[in-house]
Design an enzyme around this catalytic site. Sequence first.
Site, PDB file in Angstrom:
ATOM      1  N   LEU A   1     -31.823   0.588 -22.561  1.00 27.43           N
ATOM      2  CA  LEU A   1     -31.123   0.264 -21.319  1.00 27.43           C
ATOM      3  C   LEU A   1     -30.669   1.537 -20.604  1.00 27.43           C
ATOM      4  CD1 LEU A   1     -30.013  -1.811 -19.380  1.00 27.43           C
ATOM      5  CD2 LEU A   1     -28.008  -2.069 -20.853  1.00 27.43           C
TER       6      LEU A   1
ATOM      7  N   HIS B   1       0.829  -1.189   0.000  1.00 29.55           N
ATOM      8  CA  HIS B   1       0.000   0.000   0.000  1.00 29.55           C
ATOM      9  C   HIS B   1       0.875   1.255   0.000  1.00 29.55           C
ATOM     10  CE1 HIS B   1      -3.794  -2.202   1.714  1.00 29.55           C
ATOM     11  NE2 HIS B   1      -3.365  -2.702   0.568  1.00 29.55           N
TER      12      HIS B   1
ATOM     13  N   ASP C   1     -24.379  -4.379 -33.256  1.00 26.08           N
ATOM     14  CA  ASP C   1     -23.035  -3.893 -33.550  1.00 26.08           C
ATOM     15  C   ASP C   1     -21.918  -4.912 -33.322  1.00 26.08           C
ATOM     16  OD1 ASP C   1     -24.218  -1.439 -34.073  1.00 26.08           O
ATOM     17  OD2 ASP C   1     -23.866  -0.676 -32.054  1.00 26.08           O
TER      18      ASP C   1
ATOM     19  N   THR D   1     -27.575  -3.918 -28.352  1.00 25.20           N
ATOM     20  CA  THR D   1     -26.330  -3.360 -28.885  1.00 25.20           C
ATOM     21  C   THR D   1     -25.430  -4.468 -29.407  1.00 25.20           C
ATOM     22  OG1 THR D   1     -26.432  -1.460 -27.385  1.00 25.20           O
ATOM     23  CG2 THR D   1     -24.270  -2.023 -28.287  1.00 25.20           C
TER      24      THR D   1
ATOM     25  N   GLY E   1     -27.747   1.473 -25.851  1.00 25.20           N
ATOM     26  CA  GLY E   1     -28.753   2.249 -26.561  1.00 25.20           C
ATOM     27  C   GLY E   1     -29.753   2.902 -25.618  1.00 25.20           C
ATOM     28  N   PRO E   2     -30.771   3.553 -26.186  1.00 26.14           N
ATOM     29  CA  PRO E   2     -31.711   4.339 -25.381  1.00 26.14           C
ATOM     30  C   PRO E   2     -32.567   3.518 -24.429  1.00 26.14           C
ATOM     31  CG  PRO E   2     -32.425   4.240 -27.688  1.00 26.14           C
ATOM     32  CD  PRO E   2     -31.052   3.680 -27.640  1.00 26.14           C
TER      33      PRO E   2
ATOM     34  N   GLU F   1       1.323   3.659   2.108  1.00 31.91           N
ATOM     35  CA  GLU F   1       2.085   3.931   3.322  1.00 31.91           C
ATOM     36  C   GLU F   1       3.360   3.102   3.371  1.00 31.91           C
ATOM     37  OE1 GLU F   1      -2.333   3.961   4.628  1.00 31.91           O
ATOM     38  OE2 GLU F   1      -1.096   3.176   2.987  1.00 31.91           O
TER      39      GLU F   1
ATOM     40  N   CYS G   1      -1.240  -1.433   7.388  1.00 32.53           N
ATOM     41  CA  CYS G   1      -0.386  -0.245   7.299  1.00 32.53           C
ATOM     42  C   CYS G   1      -0.239   0.428   8.658  1.00 32.53           C
ATOM     43  CB  CYS G   1      -0.974   0.740   6.285  1.00 32.53           C
ATOM     44  SG  CYS G   1      -0.856   0.143   4.579  1.00 32.53           S
TER      45      CYS G   1
END
Length: 365
Positions: A300, A44, A194, A190, A297-298, A46, A78
Amino acid sequence: MARAIQLAERGRLTTDPNPRVGCVLVRDGVIVGEGWHRRAGEPHAERFALVTAGDRARGATAYVTLEPCCHHGRTPPCTDGLIEAGVARVVCAMVDPNPLVAGQGIAQLRAAGIATETGVREAEARALNPGFVKRMAQGRPYVRCKLAASLDGRTAMASGESQWISSEAARRDVHRLRARSSAILTGIGTVLADDPSLNVRLDASELEGMGSADEIRQPLRVVADSFWRMPTTARMLGLPGETLVAGVEHLPERIAALEAAGAQVVVCPQHLGRVDLTALMETLAKRAVNEVLLETGPTLAGAAVSAGLVDEIILYLAPHLMGESAQGLFDLPWVEAMADRVALDIQDVRRVGPDLRIRVRPCLG
């Protein structure tokens, strides 16, 4: 603390699902050590700062963007490192919302005689980790809805043709959004129209904060597919990274076919006959998904806004007109009067190539 926040930003594309954290050690007005969390499983912030400071950490003040952890995970606490190093004071920008910490790290430092302070530049620290904070506090990820539209608010022609509304510069900007996201969510419509890849297609050297030797983390691809229409030949199933398909009925044959093609599947509760998006978001949170990018699309997009799940909308507005027969941005059938409008709070407007990028937050009550 400003320097610690800058350091934390360097992990924007790599730390997921962990939070982005930076740490600076100051002694006698001089920075003696600094570090940031690079990726899950590695030390991390620290710990990095303490290593760079060495013996100079004794008597120093540690400025940390997030409360130091006090539990054993993939790395040691930490708080133990700060205590063992003899740090005199710890200043935290914010308390860790993780229930495993949530003030216990600060309490442990105080019990060891270390002076502590919290709330320094807290808003900036929270902005580093909107997904992690929301997942810990609400059990859901932070959701950005990305859309591209013409100046008259159209996203595709009536035929469904949509490539390309926005410019190459805007599309490259979208890949940067994808790179910082834990998951990308789209709908089966979609996919069928596509056959998208939904992956990051930039070199590591093209992404700020990553060197050419760093491996790009591909976000989880998620398809809301209520009736399991996902083709087993879908392009995304053959790409690096994972694809999760979410449906509402347990259809063993379809599920088995998708799994054989490389997909993961989850059966979700249904809402109005379709995948319950709230339940799906809770499922993703349990998979340690912090930030979701909604690219769809519109239908969802409208459902996600209606369910109150969208935290931020990012709209790329292209300088052309597509006419009234083209598709709009959101399907919101419940908006029938001016009083029903969804209010938006504009956060940022800037130019990306020839397009405008507008970032807003829905003001849903």
